[in-house]
Structures are given as C-alpha cells and as structure tokens.
Design a protein around this motif. Structure first.
Motif, PDB file in Angstrom:
ATOM      1  N   SER A   1      -0.107  36.020  13.156  1.00 27.78           N
ATOM      2  CA  SER A   1       0.499  35.345  12.027  1.00 27.78           C
ATOM      3  C   SER A   1       1.902  34.885  12.360  1.00 27.78           C
ATOM      4  CB  SER A   1       0.533  36.299  10.831  1.00 27.78           C
ATOM      5  OG  SER A   1       1.283  35.753   9.782  1.00 27.78           O
ATOM      6  N   VAL A   2       2.234  33.691  11.900  1.00 26.35           N
ATOM      7  CA  VAL A   2       3.586  33.169  12.102  1.00 26.35           C
ATOM      8  C   VAL A   2       4.271  32.943  10.753  1.00 26.35           C
ATOM      9  CG1 VAL A   2       3.000  32.080  14.288  1.00 26.35           C
ATOM     10  CG2 VAL A   2       2.743  30.777  12.171  1.00 26.35           C
ATOM     11  N   ALA A   3       3.636  33.426   9.687  1.00 25.31           N
ATOM     12  CA  ALA A   3       4.143  33.134   8.348  1.00 25.31           C
ATOM     13  C   ALA A   3       5.560  33.664   8.145  1.00 25.31           C
ATOM     14  CB  ALA A   3       3.205  33.723   7.292  1.00 25.31           C
TER      15      ALA A   3
ATOM     16  N   GLY B   1       1.233  25.205  16.990  1.00 25.54           N
ATOM     17  CA  GLY B   1       0.923  25.879  15.739  1.00 25.54           C
ATOM     18  C   GLY B   1       2.065  26.674  15.158  1.00 25.54           C
ATOM     19  N   THR B   2       2.874  27.306  16.003  1.00 28.96           N
ATOM     20  CA  THR B   2       3.981  28.110  15.498  1.00 28.96           C
ATOM     21  C   THR B   2       5.000  27.241  14.787  1.00 28.96           C
ATOM     22  OG1 THR B   2       3.673  29.674  17.331  1.00 28.96           O
ATOM     23  CG2 THR B   2       5.753  29.786  16.123  1.00 28.96           C
ATOM     24  N   VAL B   3       5.406  26.155  15.433  1.00 31.00           N
ATOM     25  CA  VAL B   3       6.370  25.246  14.796  1.00 31.00           C
ATOM     26  C   VAL B   3       5.711  24.508  13.643  1.00 31.00           C
ATOM     27  CG1 VAL B   3       8.016  23.375  15.170  1.00 31.00           C
ATOM     28  CG2 VAL B   3       7.617  25.039  16.969  1.00 31.00           C
TER      29      VAL B   3
ATOM     30  N   GLU C   1       6.389  25.267   5.942  1.00 29.13           N
ATOM     31  CA  GLU C   1       7.324  26.014   5.117  1.00 29.13           C
ATOM     32  C   GLU C   1       8.452  25.119   4.611  1.00 29.13           C
ATOM     33  OE1 GLU C   1       8.458  29.371   3.069  1.00 29.13           O
ATOM     34  OE2 GLU C   1       6.649  29.090   4.285  1.00 29.13           O
ATOM     35  N   LEU C   2       8.757  24.068   5.369  1.00 33.98           N
ATOM     36  CA  LEU C   2       9.789  23.117   4.947  1.00 33.98           C
ATOM     37  C   LEU C   2       9.240  22.073   3.970  1.00 33.98           C
ATOM     38  CD1 LEU C   2      11.636  22.549   8.342  1.00 33.98           C
ATOM     39  CD2 LEU C   2      12.413  23.922   6.393  1.00 33.98           C
TER      40      LEU C   2
ATOM     41  N   VAL D   1      11.237  36.144  16.669  1.00 32.67           N
ATOM     42  CA  VAL D   1       9.863  36.622  16.684  1.00 32.67           C
ATOM     43  C   VAL D   1       9.391  37.070  15.304  1.00 32.67           C
ATOM     44  CG1 VAL D   1       9.925  37.311  19.104  1.00 32.67           C
ATOM     45  CG2 VAL D   1      10.601  38.962  17.340  1.00 32.67           C
ATOM     46  N   GLY D   2      10.263  37.017  14.301  1.00 30.02           N
ATOM     47  CA  GLY D   2       9.886  37.421  12.951  1.00 30.02           C
ATOM     48  C   GLY D   2      10.842  36.821  11.942  1.00 30.02           C
TER      49      GLY D   2
END
Length: 371
Positions: free
Chosen positions: A212-214, A236-238, A244-245, A360-361
């Motif tokens: 998860s990258v949430a 996917g991470t970015v 989120e933006l 990382v979080g």
C-alpha cells in the motif's frame, strides 16, 4: 587479447526527452519535436571507459554511426566488419543490427557490446539464438525504457565491465509494446535468455513494486506548499500521490501540478491546485516550472533507478531547478541493493550521489544512498 564487437543503434532513446516513451516508428515525430541522437554520446562514454582501462582488446565494429565512428573517436582502430544498408529514408534498421551480430559471431567475438534499448537487446539476443551462439552480450543503456537484465547500470560501467569480466550468467531480455506503453499500459514479454557478464554494475530486470502507498501519498499531500510547482514522475507510487492531490495522473508519463497560493478543498481533504502539464516532454516541463519546484520520483523496483529509466522527460535542466523528493514503499526499498541515477549529465549524476532521505510512509523517511 579480448575481441569485442561493438554495434550502436543510432536512434535509440531519441523519443525519451520529447515525451514519446520510445522511438519505434516515431523517429520523424521525435525529430519534429526537436529530439537529438542520444546513443552516439553514450557509445563514446562506454568506449572511452573501455580505452581507459588499458586492457588489451581488439574492437570489431559495424560501419559509420553503428559503431565505427564512436570506436575511432575513443582512440581505437576498429576492424570494420560491415556497413548498414539502411532503409529508403537513410535510417539504420534492425536488419543492420542483426547483420552486425552475425559478422561478430563469424569472427569469434568474446563479447558483443551493444548500445540501445530493449528492442536492440532483442535483435542481438535473438540473432545469437538463431546462430546457436554463446557469445555473451552487454548493453550500454541508451533506450527510453530498459526492462532487460543484460545492461550495465551506466555507459561508463559498461566499458569497464567489458574489459574486466571473468564470468558470465544468464540474463533476461524483455521487451515492451511501445504502442501500449504510450497508451499508459505496460505489456512486457520475455523474448530471450542470453549470456551476460557477471558484475555488480549490471542492472536487474525490472520488477513491479507492491504494498500500500496510501499513507505515503497522504503524507506528501499534507506537506504540499502553497504556490510550489510539483513535477510528478511515472509509476504507481507517484500515481497514488497524484490521486491524493485530486487528479487522475498519467501512469507512465510525467505530469506537472501547481499548488494554489492558498486554500484547501472544501471538504478539508487536501490542498487545491491545477494540472499545468499532462504527460509532458522535457521542454514542456521546463517551461512550466515556477519559482520553487519539487520533483517527486520513485525508484524502479528491482533496479533502483531514480532518474534515467522511463522518466527522461525529467531532464537535467529540470532537476537542476528543483528539489528532489524520492518516495518508495518499504517493500520496494528492501528489494534494492542501491539507488541509482543516469541522467546523461555526469556532473549532475555526481551531485545527486550520496545519502538521501526517502519517504516510505506518512511521516517516516529512511536514509538511503544513491550511487
């Protein structure tokens, strides 16, 4: 004396800086957008490093821009084994690359050093397979997306490995459907297995990250600064950060988003802003930069590249005008031996090396080295 066959795909990577995500079938469009050849200078860098080792080597090369020119510029007196026939418009072709490989095999080359991307790697490896050849191959990275594990991490390292390797192992040769890639889909195919030098300076085949990258994305959004321009890389991470933006990003391209001078969304869920460039080229991204800029990128899983693989639109000029923020899941970092950069600008690469705080979080960062 080690006999090394050198073949260059002169048009490899031309589509990267101008946002075409590849050059297959797009050479004319790349030139119309102002693209310049990238492979010749990377071939020269590899061969300069090879010459600098002082190793006893004999260079076999295909004629003109397909190897001979770079070899002579690096101080070698190559044995020219053939010349490109080209196409009707004067471009070299995959058939020329395959002819070069056959010529190297006929002369018992100890290594084939090729300059290009995954497509070039396929041409080299498949030709050797047809010949039942066991000549090891090593790629000098010059393409846009490089998913195969037969490439050195950077051109200079390719030259050093070519001179010094003692052992070989099998490496994967993968290719990506460029039309699907431009449509924001990654469709990879294992095309061949080839012998390649054993070396720490060789990259791994690309893997996809998991987890998860949430919370990571929430942390980035919470720290958005008013009026700052954010250059958001692919992956996917970015992509989760883009969501989120408040916008649907380009999964495999680079988007530019600028935060409003003040204000948040009405529901208090995050900052407001606007997308100023979607899936931009290097020139479009640079033109969109503001007074303060942040580049947000995530390393490629399995390889660790922060710049230089799949995101060449984030050019040295853009990086120099920006603060760089690297983001990654813990799982992705745990699977990497190092982070790497290959911007095409050695001075910039050197300035980026060293310890970086990787998010990382939501709040946590990990100190990781870029080599």
């Amino acid at each position: 004396m080690r006999r090394i066959g050198v073949v260059v795909n002169p048009i490899a990577g031309m589509g990267g800086r101008v946002g075409l995500k590849g050059t297959d079938g797009k050479v004319d469009e790349a030139r119309e957008r102002g693209a310049e050849p990238r492979a010749p200078e990377r071939a020269r860098a590899a061969l300069d490093a090879l010459a600098g080792t002082g190793a006893s080597v004999e260079v076999l090369a295909f004629g003109g821009p397909m190897g001979e020119d770079a070899a002579r510029a690096a101080g070698f007196d190559p044995v020219v084994v053939g010349a490109p026939t080209g196409s009707e418009d004067g471009e070299t072709t995959a058939a020329d690359t395959r002819a070069a490989v056959r010529a190297f095999a006929e002369r018992d080359a100890d290594l084939i050093l090729f300059v290009g991307g995954d497509g070039t790697a396929v041409d080299v490896a498949e030709t050797l397979a047809d010949l039942d050849g066991e000549i090891p191959i090593l790629g000098v990275p010059a393409g846009v997306k490089i998913y195969s594990s037969v490439f050195a991490v950077r051109p200079r390292e390719a030259g050093i490995v070519a001179a010094s390797f003692d052992e070989v192992e099998t490496g994967e040769v993968n290719d990506v459907d460029e039309d699907a890639y431009r449509a924001q889909e990654v469709s990879t195919e294992l095309r061949a297995i080839a012998e390649t030098p054993v070396a720490e300076q060789r990259q791994a085949s690309k893997q996809t990250g998991g987890g998860s990258v949430a919370t990571l994305a929430e942390g980035v959004a919470e720290e958005v600064e008013p009026g700052v321009t954010y250059v958001l890389g692919p992956g996917g991470t970015v992509g989760a950060i883009k969501a989120e933006l408040g916008f649907e990003g380009t999964p495999l391209g680079v988007d530019v988003w600028r935060a409003d001078a003040d204000g948040e969304r009405g529901d208090g869920s995050g900052p407001t802003g606007e997308v100023v460039v979607r899936d931009g080229s290097a020139a479009e991204i640079e033109a969109a930069l503001g007074e303060r800029n942040v580049v947000v990128v995530s390393p490629i899983g399995g390889q660790g590249f922060v710049f230089g693989r799949g995101n060449q639109q984030i050019s040295p000029a853009v990086i120099r005008r920006s603060t760089v923020e690297v983001v990654a899941t813990r799982a992705k970092l745990d699977g990497l031996d190092a982070l790497r950069v290959d911007t095409g600008d050695p001075d910039l690469d050197e300035s980026l090396r060293g310890w970086h705080r990787v998010r990382v979080g939501r709040y946590e960062r990990r100190l990781v080295g870029i080599e």
